[in-house]
Design a protein around this motif. Structure first.
Motif, PDB file in Angstrom:
ATOM      1  N   PRO A   1      41.837  22.286  55.185  1.00 53.94           N
ATOM      2  CA  PRO A   1      41.961  20.806  54.954  1.00 53.94           C
ATOM      3  C   PRO A   1      42.188  20.327  53.579  1.00 53.94           C
TER       4      PRO A   1
ATOM      5  N   THR B   1      52.025   7.078  61.671  1.00 59.62           N
ATOM      6  CA  THR B   1      50.804   7.892  62.301  1.00 59.62           C
ATOM      7  C   THR B   1      50.627   7.317  63.667  1.00 59.62           C
TER       8      THR B   1
ATOM      9  N   LEU C   1      51.924  21.510  51.018  1.00 54.74           N
ATOM     10  CA  LEU C   1      51.701  21.747  52.565  1.00 54.74           C
ATOM     11  C   LEU C   1      52.972  22.630  53.006  1.00 54.74           C
TER      12      LEU C   1
ATOM     13  N   LEU D   1      49.278  11.206  51.243  1.00 56.79           N
ATOM     14  CA  LEU D   1      50.170  11.917  52.056  1.00 56.79           C
ATOM     15  C   LEU D   1      51.607  10.936  52.020  1.00 56.79           C
TER      16      LEU D   1
ATOM     17  N   LEU E   1      46.194  21.181  60.924  1.00 52.47           N
ATOM     18  CA  LEU E   1      45.576  20.639  59.537  1.00 52.47           C
ATOM     19  C   LEU E   1      44.627  19.513  60.007  1.00 52.47           C
TER      20      LEU E   1
ATOM     21  N   ILE F   1      48.561  17.050  62.311  1.00 48.90           N
ATOM     22  CA  ILE F   1      47.556  16.650  61.118  1.00 48.90           C
ATOM     23  C   ILE F   1      46.742  15.666  61.750  1.00 48.90           C
ATOM     24  N   THR F   2      45.197  15.829  61.550  1.00 46.62           N
ATOM     25  CA  THR F   2      44.425  14.931  61.967  1.00 46.62           C
ATOM     26  C   THR F   2      43.919  14.384  60.461  1.00 46.62           C
ATOM     27  N   ALA F   3      43.794  12.948  60.620  1.00 46.80           N
ATOM     28  CA  ALA F   3      43.429  12.139  59.614  1.00 46.80           C
ATOM     29  C   ALA F   3      41.929  11.817  59.616  1.00 46.80           C
TER      30      ALA F   3
ATOM     31  N   LEU G   1      53.440  21.374  63.807  1.00 52.98           N
ATOM     32  CA  LEU G   1      52.456  20.868  63.072  1.00 52.98           C
ATOM     33  C   LEU G   1      51.596  19.492  63.523  1.00 52.98           C
TER      34      LEU G   1
ATOM     35  N   VAL H   1      50.953  12.931  62.979  1.00 48.21           N
ATOM     36  CA  VAL H   1      49.761  12.563  62.167  1.00 48.21           C
ATOM     37  C   VAL H   1      48.802  11.796  63.145  1.00 48.21           C
TER      38      VAL H   1
ATOM     39  N   MET I   1      42.644  16.121  56.909  1.00 43.48           N
ATOM     40  CA  MET I   1      43.226  16.285  55.849  1.00 43.48           C
ATOM     41  C   MET I   1      42.494  15.592  54.713  1.00 43.48           C
TER      42      MET I   1
ATOM     43  N   THR J   1      41.574   9.893  54.334  1.00 45.63           N
ATOM     44  CA  THR J   1      42.794  10.275  53.999  1.00 45.63           C
ATOM     45  C   THR J   1      43.540   9.183  53.619  1.00 45.63           C
TER      46      THR J   1
END
Length: 725
Positions: free
Chosen positions: A174, A239, A181, A204, A193, A225-227, A223, A144, A196, A231
């Motif tokens: 997103p 993270t 997910l 999350l 993603l 995930i950019t927050a 995977l 993340v 998100m 978010t």
């Protein structure tokens, strides 16, 4: 989210059932004073008002200008650092910047072809944070990546997937909920993603990531995930904070793909490039600038276009904030307040942004009262959105410096660009801004009042007719002096921002019949006079002729005296001194103005510091030993006129007593008085008056007579004429 579940309102809250509070009743544009007619306030004295304006105006607006601040006597007059900036913001051409990136919507879902993946990541500049995230991804299969918008998170995410060999890459929607997910992870080797979207009641959680890891392990996939700013995470979610590579490294990488190595070196040495890199631009702006530099190398861009690019990027960011429907009205109100209170205390900015939000919502929702949550607003996210920083620094107060946590935009050109954009690009916001600035102008805190004036000045520089009609003229005509002072300060700062026609406005106002408007012009001349001393003195002396005998002791007459005294103790002091000496030959009202202003200036200490040497005494000492100036002679002539005129003799003697007491603790003041007093003793009455003063001067606070008085009397004695038999 189920179809029956309402989407969360991004605004802090609205109350559609509450009646409109009396405080938020509509106001007309010209309404500036709603208090009873008999309720007025006393004007703040010009000395402290000038000091407040200097301390509390934005740094970019005043820069190194000594027109307001600086030393009281002989201060240098520099240009205003903000004038060029606001001029460019208003008058500059509007260049569009087209940022690179994959085609189509930023969050489009679906597979990303390998060739596109390689093209988007080919010029990626690595950094320490990337290596950390890569290690997490290889170990956990999911990472993340959190960080501010437009810092290269998406490109970094794609490059992370490329580095672990995850191809093809599938771009996920997103708006995919955390619970859903794992169900979205198909047969692709890599998933992204981006930014998100979560709800406060559906963050999350670590359990979601465990389920995702299990699904990824089944297919050997990864995977990222950019927050974004909104978010929500469970506290236990691990993270990685994304810290982008240095802009220069990114610029070098992109130039390397567009020009030769020698050309890249020359482009990086350009003044426009150095200036661009000195400012904290977003990486998307760095990439766009690399394209401009390459075009310049091919002869397709002019040097002035490169120089303009940096400010254009700021303007385009501001436009995006207000055109973006995902930025809430509450956040937009904060951006405006931060522009008005840039470099001011964060808590104050946040407090007053809520007030503005209520006024804006009243327009947008037609009478809805704002409901603002007391807690829960993230300072870090607010400043991240605004591309601003928070830092500790002392703030000037009436009790002395106080440590405050302040906030400011990363680029000091943003405040002016933002205020101009709101005022000229979104005129529907004007009624709310007018109401807001009115409330600020009557606030009890000097910082708030002066920022209201500074904001009005920027708006005047952008659109003088509207700012005058909606803000400055109503303030100048108001019953309360706080509004008049705000108008004077606004005109002063507007002139320093190179707004045209301000001298003409002041000249016309000085001849108005309205006492408040005349008072406002007189106060403004005190602040702007050093920039145009001859014009200011002509206006002030003309106003003095118009003051009738019955009003000679009124507030307008007092303001004339104080404004003239301020001019005498400004960077234009020599010019003003010469004109005041010439006023001694004018009609009585002008002569009185000159002498009263001179004696008022005599009470002020050098550099406006209590207990320091009297400013005019120090000036006399310097002039007495200088060559090619006659300031000492002019000062003596004004002293002699004040001592010899019955209406002013008492005040002149009181001032001399203060100087003698001050000289008792300051040898340099005593030396200056030793030279000055004999030059005043040229007639019998003068001798007697000064001799009596030195023999009878009391000490400070009822103490013993100052010992300096006896020494000054000895210095005066040789000048006394021999008594006739």
């Amino acid at each position: 989210m189920s179809p029956a579940e309402p989407a969360e309102d991004p605004r802090p809250g609205t109350d559609r059932t509450a009646g409109r509070p009396e405080d938020e009743a509509p106001e007309t544009a010209a309404e500036t004073d709603t208090e009873p007619a008999e309720e007025t306030d006393a004007p703040q004295d010009v000395w402290s008002a000038r000091r407040d304006l200097w301390h509390h105006s934005p740094g970019i607006m005043l820069g190194s200008s000594a027109a307001i601040g600086g030393s009281l006597v002989g201060g240098d007059q520099h240009g205003v650092s903000g004038g060029r900036v606001v001029g460019d913001v208003i008058m500059g051409s509007k260049t569009e910047i087209h940022y690179g990136g994959w085609a189509g919507p930023a969050y489009a879902s679906g597979d990303l072809p390998q060739d596109v993946l390689e093209r988007l990541t080919a010029l990626f500049a690595g950094c320490e944070t990337f290596d950390t995230a890569l290690a997490v991804l290889r170990t956990e299969r999911v990472v993340v990546l959190t960080g501010a918008p437009f810092t290269g998170r998406r490109t970094a995410a794609l490059n992370l997937l490329r580095q672990v060999g995850a191809s093809p890459v599938c771009i996920l929607d997103p708006d995919t909920s955390p619970a859903e997910l794992p169900l979205e992870l198909g047969s692709s080797q890599g998933f992204l993603l981006g930014d998100m979207i979560t709800r406060r009641n559906q963050p999350l959680r670590e359990s979601h990531l465990r389920a995702v890891q299990a699904k990824l392990a089944e297919h050997g996939s990864y995977l990222v995930i950019t927050a974004g700013l909104h978010t929500s995470f469970e506290d236990t979610v691990r993270t990685t904070q994304w810290k982008p590579p240095a802009p220069e490294a990114v610029l070098r990488a992109h130039l390397g793909a567009r020009v030769t190595e020698d050309e890249a070196g020359a482009l990086l040495r350009l003044a426009a490039t150095r200036d661009f890199l000195a400012r904290q631009h977003q990486l998307r702006e760095v990439v766009a600038f690399s394209q401009e530099l390459a075009a310049y190398a091919r002869g397709e861009r002019r040097a002035e276009e490169l120089e303009r690019f940096s400010l254009t990027a700021v303007e385009q960011q501001v436009q995006e904030w207000f055109d973006d429907g995902t930025v809430s009205l509450h956040d937009k109100a904060f951006l405006i307040a931060l522009a008005a209170f840039d470099e001011g205390p964060y808590a104050l900015t946040a407090e007053l942004s809520d007030l503005l939000y209520g006024f804006l919502l009243n327009i947008e929702e037609g009478g809805v009262r704002a409901r603002i949550p007391v807690f829960g607003t993230s300072i870090a996210k607010r400043l991240q959105l605004a591309r601003a920083r928070r830092y500790p620094e002392n703030e000037h107060t009436e009790w002395g410096p106080v440590r405050q946590m302040k906030s400011a935009f990363l680029d000091d050109r943003t405040p002016m660009a933002l205020l101009v954009e709101v005022w000229t690009g979104h005129p529907s916001s004007r009624p709310a801004l007018v109401r807001w600035l009115k409330r600020l102008a009557e606030d009890g805190r000097p910082l708030v009042r002066n920022r209201a004036a500074a904001t009005a000045a920027v708006l005047a520089a952008a659109d003088l007719p509207s700012a005058m009609a909606l803000l400055i003229e109503p303030w100048a005509a108001a019953r309360r002096y706080r509004f008049c002072l705000a108008a004077a300060n606004a005109l002063t700062l507007a002139h320093l921002l190179d707004t045209p026609n301000i001298p003409r406005i002041l000249h016309d106002w000085c001849t108005e019949e309205s006492g408040r408007i005349r008072w406002t012009a007189i106060r403004a001349y005190a602040l702007l006079g050093p920039e145009m001393p001859e014009v200011a003195l002509a206006a002030l002396s003309g106003a003095a002729r118009d003051v009738d005998a019955e009003a000679a002791g009124g507030e307008e007459a007092e303001e004339l005296v104080h404004s003239t005294a301020v001019l005498l103790l400004s960077g234009a002091g020599p010019t003003v001194l010469s004109r005041l000496a010439g006023f001694l030959q004018d009609e009585q009202s002008v002569r009185d103005l000159a002498l009263r202003a001179f004696l008022e200036a005599c009470t002020k200490a050098e550099d406006d510091v209590d207990e320091a040497r009297p400013a005019l005494l120090a000036w006399y000492a310097r002039a007495a030993v200088a060559t090619g100036v006659e300031d000492d002679r002019l000062l003596v002539s004004l002293w002699r006129a004040a001592l010899g005129e019955r209406a002013h003799t008492g005040a002149a003697l009181d001032t001399l007593r203060d100087w003698v007491r001050q000289a008792d603790t300051d040898p340099e003041s005593e030396a200056a008085l030793s030279a000055l007093l004999p030059s005043l003793a040229v007639a019998g009455p003068d001798h007697q008056r000064l001799s009596h003063l030195l023999r009878t001067v009391p000490g400070a606070h009822g103490g013993p007579p100052p010992s300096a008085a006896a020494r000054l009397l000895a210095a005066l004695t040789p000048a006394l004429p021999t008594a006739r038999s």
